[in-house]
Scaffold this motif. Sequence first.
Motif: not given
Length: 81
Positions: A58-61, A22-26, A71-74, A66-67
């Motif tokens: 932070i906003r950019a991260f 999953r490589r989650p962003r933390v 993409q992963d859910r399509t 979210l993007r």
Amino acid sequence: MQAPHSYLPTITADILDRLRQRRPRVHCITNAVAQNFTANMLLAAGAVPSMTIAPKEIRAFVVRGLRQDAQDRTPTGGQPL
């Protein structure tokens, strides 16, 4: 209910495998002394750490995360049909 100790290595390996897939962003909020250790631990576990404190960074991260999630859910992985 606790798993028997003999199952712990298997359970741990399964959790790490799913984490790496999953490589989650933390986004980490930690003190300066622990930042390097925390980032390295997250990288080793397969996550994508961010230690940013500037609101724009932070906003950019978050937006990139979210993007990627969208993409992963399509069904086509974010590619046009």
